[in-house]
Design an enzyme around this catalytic site. Sequence first.
Site: not given
Ligand code: 5GP
Length: 124
Positions: A33, A104, A108, A110
């Site tokens: 992340d 996103v 996914h 985590h």
């Molecule tokens: P969500 O809130 O959708 O469950 O988590 C999205 C995750 O994607 C976040 O923890 C954020 O830090 C990660 N993230 C967003 N953009 C990028 C990126 O360009 N590269 C990587 N490696 N992680 C990203």
Amino acid sequence: MKYDLNNIFAKILRNEIPCQKVYENDYALAFNDINPQAKIHVLVIPKGPYVNMDDFSQNAKNEEIVGLIRALGEVAKIVGVSTYSEGQGYRYIGNNGPDGGQEVPHLHFHIVGGEPLGRMVSKR
Ligand code: 5GP
């Protein structure tokens, strides 16, 4: 459910933007992340175009589901948090939709760990 081909994880899968790859199989990719919330914070995504768990659980092929779940276990071993690799455990988190805090729109998980994580849910 319409999949946004320009979401950031779709771009990572197409190698249009870089990632720190941790693991890959035929159906899943795992990478660190960009904004880690703990010492270990890896994202595990299906290679197929699935918006979220509702989409994936309904529409993914069996081999895609197996590939993603196996990847979770492999990643936990690779980063040293698996109880199969003498690790201390971890949390796998799947944020789904607006109330789930999903940012996103590509499914996914985590994998978060490397230190004690405290209580499960906090409302912010
Ligand atoms: P969500 O809130 O959708 O469950 O988590 C999205 C995750 O994607 C976040 O923890 C954020 O830090 C990660 N993230 C967003 N953009 C990028 C990126 O360009 N590269 C990587 N490696 N992680 C990203």
